[in-house]
Enzyme design. Structure first.
Site, PDB file in Angstrom:
ATOM      1  N   HIS A   1      -3.416  -5.596  -0.267  1.00 32.24           N
ATOM      2  CA  HIS A   1      -2.936  -6.014   1.050  1.00 32.24           C
ATOM      3  C   HIS A   1      -2.814  -7.538   1.127  1.00 32.24           C
ATOM      4  O   HIS A   1      -3.793  -8.210   1.463  1.00 32.24           O
ATOM      5  CB  HIS A   1      -3.895  -5.518   2.134  1.00 32.24           C
ATOM      6  CG  HIS A   1      -3.851  -4.044   2.319  1.00 32.24           C
ATOM      7  ND1 HIS A   1      -3.034  -3.430   3.253  1.00 32.24           N
ATOM      8  CD2 HIS A   1      -4.464  -3.048   1.655  1.00 32.24           C
ATOM      9  CE1 HIS A   1      -3.176  -2.124   3.157  1.00 32.24           C
ATOM     10  NE2 HIS A   1      -4.043  -1.849   2.198  1.00 32.24           N
TER      11      HIS A   1
ATOM     12  N   GLU B   1      -1.527  -9.217   3.383  1.00 32.60           N
ATOM     13  CA  GLU B   1      -1.758  -9.656   4.775  1.00 32.60           C
ATOM     14  C   GLU B   1      -3.241  -9.784   5.094  1.00 32.60           C
ATOM     15  O   GLU B   1      -3.611 -10.327   6.135  1.00 32.60           O
ATOM     16  CB  GLU B   1      -1.053  -8.698   5.746  1.00 32.60           C
ATOM     17  CG  GLU B   1      -1.750  -7.365   6.021  1.00 32.60           C
ATOM     18  CD  GLU B   1      -1.564  -6.313   4.931  1.00 32.60           C
ATOM     19  OE1 GLU B   1      -1.092  -6.659   3.831  1.00 32.60           O
ATOM     20  OE2 GLU B   1      -1.915  -5.139   5.183  1.00 32.60           O
TER      21      GLU B   1
ATOM     22  N   CYS C   1       0.841  -1.199   0.000  1.00 32.92           N
ATOM     23  CA  CYS C   1       0.000   0.000   0.000  1.00 32.92           C
ATOM     24  C   CYS C   1       0.878   1.253   0.000  1.00 32.92           C
ATOM     25  O   CYS C   1       1.559   1.522  -0.977  1.00 32.92           O
ATOM     26  CB  CYS C   1      -0.997  -0.056   1.161  1.00 32.92           C
ATOM     27  SG  CYS C   1      -2.345   1.113   1.012  1.00 32.92           S
TER      28      CYS C   1
END
Lengths: 207, 259
Positions: free
Chosen positions: A187, A189, A80
């Site tokens: 993202h 994650e 990001c």
């Protein structure tokens, strides 16, 4: 291996730490440049604004050490804002705050279009441009990743673009890659198995 | 293509899921972490925890639930209920929440939306709006489970929180909530068309066609549902297959896209 998770005081460090932990990686959370010695991998996650991120990195004296290490080939994973700040500047900051400038190009906002919601939020398909590079192994042709952003980088050098995503009228560089850098607007994650696979690939290829 | 999201919501009080969740594979249906992991396994697109007691005593318990969930579920997690300050938001985000939901506290103190967006970014701030029909094409904002009108027009309030920096609106129809008779399509479309940020539709889901309706006619970007999933009537996967049949973009199960 010393995986350093850069803590500039705003990003959601814990989400990334959790995702790495699940792969058996214990990152060191670092906010002080003195603790960068011996770093084998840099990870810079981030949510918030471009200008805020750069000023916090500046306050902590992290800008030059990061730039030097990335330029010297320390593997870097940017997520990001950690992707956006690799470029020269962003439309998000009116004052023209400089990014790390590792790559030429600027960060743009989605074009205003009737009915288009900004932020671009949710799961969108990602089309790898270099599916055989190894970073995208095990991910299929068009994996879905989780996005939440209003801005995206527009690299001047087309050849670094690793994957693309389309939202509204914009098809943008979802990720870039070099031999040592993988940086993505989405993202990993927060992208379940697809995200874990991408993280695993990054650490396998840059080990 | 951007997928429409399916978001199961777990109501939590004192660290337990209210009314429980009726999945066959759960050992302790009241444990929110276990329920969250079951939805994670079903490939839910996000999760919402709503602390329905929302007392300050309870917050520590909720922080622990969030921390344990975030360690295992790598999908976005929103926590709402009892978030009254930027400090409360910070606490939840540090525990591993990705977004925080504010409702009554935003009505009482709209500046909280601006402050939260400034501190953590708009993407973190979900404003929950409980709306009730007050006339044709007119909905009022209510708090306290739909009992207390606050004298705000729901569409106008949605526009205001968007302007103040909210990243998303979680819109619940108090008329439809609990009826399982379908979402309020008029309300959802009115709000979704008035704001430039995503709208999550909530309240009234009784079957999968209701979800299709609110995504198509209601112009929602995501659907929130509780009982339709909690009691094993449908799985998230069934909902996605149903949406796909209607041409609604969904995130396919991992690995399926390459087939």
């Amino acid at each position: 291996m010393k995986v350093v998770l850069i803590d500039y005081g705003a990003g959601n460090i814990r989400s990334v730490a959790n995702a790495l932990n699940a792969l058996g990686i214990e990152p060191e959370v670092v906010a002080d440049p003195a603790r960068l010695d011996g770093t084998t991998h840099l990870v810079l996650p981030g949510v918030g604004s471009f200008g805020d991120c750069m000023s916090r990195l500046n306050e902590r004296g992290l800008v030059e050490p990061l730039r030097e290490r990335i330029a010297a080939g320390t593997p870097y994973l940017g997520i990001c804002l950690g992707y956006q700040i690799l470029f020269e500047t962003s439309e998000e900051t009116s004052e023209g705050v400089a990014g790390l400038g590792i790559f030429k190009g600027r960060v743009k906002r989605f074009e205003d279009q009737p009915g288009l919601k900004v932020p671009h939020m949710g799961w969108n398909s990602v089309v790898p441009r270099k599916p055989d590079s190894g970073f995208w192994g095990g991910l299929g042709r068009e994996p879905y990743f989780y996005y939440v952003h209003s801005y995206f980088p527009a690299p001047e050098d087309d050849s670094i673009i690793a994957a693309e995503t389309t939202y509204g009228a914009d098809t943008f560089a979802a990720a870039i890659q070099t031999d040592t850098i993988l940086a993505a607007q989405f993202h990993p994650e927060k992208s379940q198995e697809a995200g874990q696979q991408l993280l695993k690939n990054f650490f396998a290829l840059t080990a | 293509m951007l997928a429409k999201r399916i978001i199961p919501c777990l109501d939590v009080t004192d660290g337990r899921v209210v009314k429980g969740v009726n999945f066959v594979d759960l050992i302790d249906a009241g444990d929110p972490v276990e329920a969250a992991m079951a939805y994670n396994a079903q490939q839910a697109d996000e999760l919402v925890f709503l602390d329905i007691t929302a007392s300050s005593d309870n917050r520590g318990t909720m922080v622990d639930v969030v921390r344990r969930t975030a360690a295992h579920c790598f999908i976005p997690l929103t926590v709402g209920g009892g978030i009254r300050s930027v400090e409360n938001m910070h606490e939840m985000l540090m525990a591993g929440a990705d977004k925080v939901g504010v409702n009554t506290s935003a009505v009482k103190n709209p500046d909280l939306v601006d402050a939260g967006a400034k501190a953590f970014g708009s993407q973190c701030i979900v404003v929950a709006i409980d709306a009730k029909r007050e006339g044709p094409g007119k909905w009022g904002v209510y708090t306290h489970g739909g009992r207390t009108p606050v004298g705000l027009d729901a569409v106008e309030w949605a526009k205001e929180v968007w302007r103040r920096g909210a990243g998303e609106i979680l819109l619940t129809s108090m008329d439809a909530d609990g009826t399982q008779a379908g979402y309020d399509l008029g309300l959802t479309a009115a709000v979704s068309e008035a704001v430039g940020i995503p709208v999550i539709a909530s309240g009234g889901a009784g079957n999968l066609d209701h979800m299709v309706e609110v995504l198509e006619q209601g112009k929602a970007d995501a659907v929130l549902a509780a009982s339709i999933f909690h009691f094993g009537k449908h799985t998230v996967g069934e909902a996605k297959r149903h949406f796909a049949k209607h041409g609604i973009p969904v995130r396919p199960p991992f690995g399926a896209a390459s087939a």
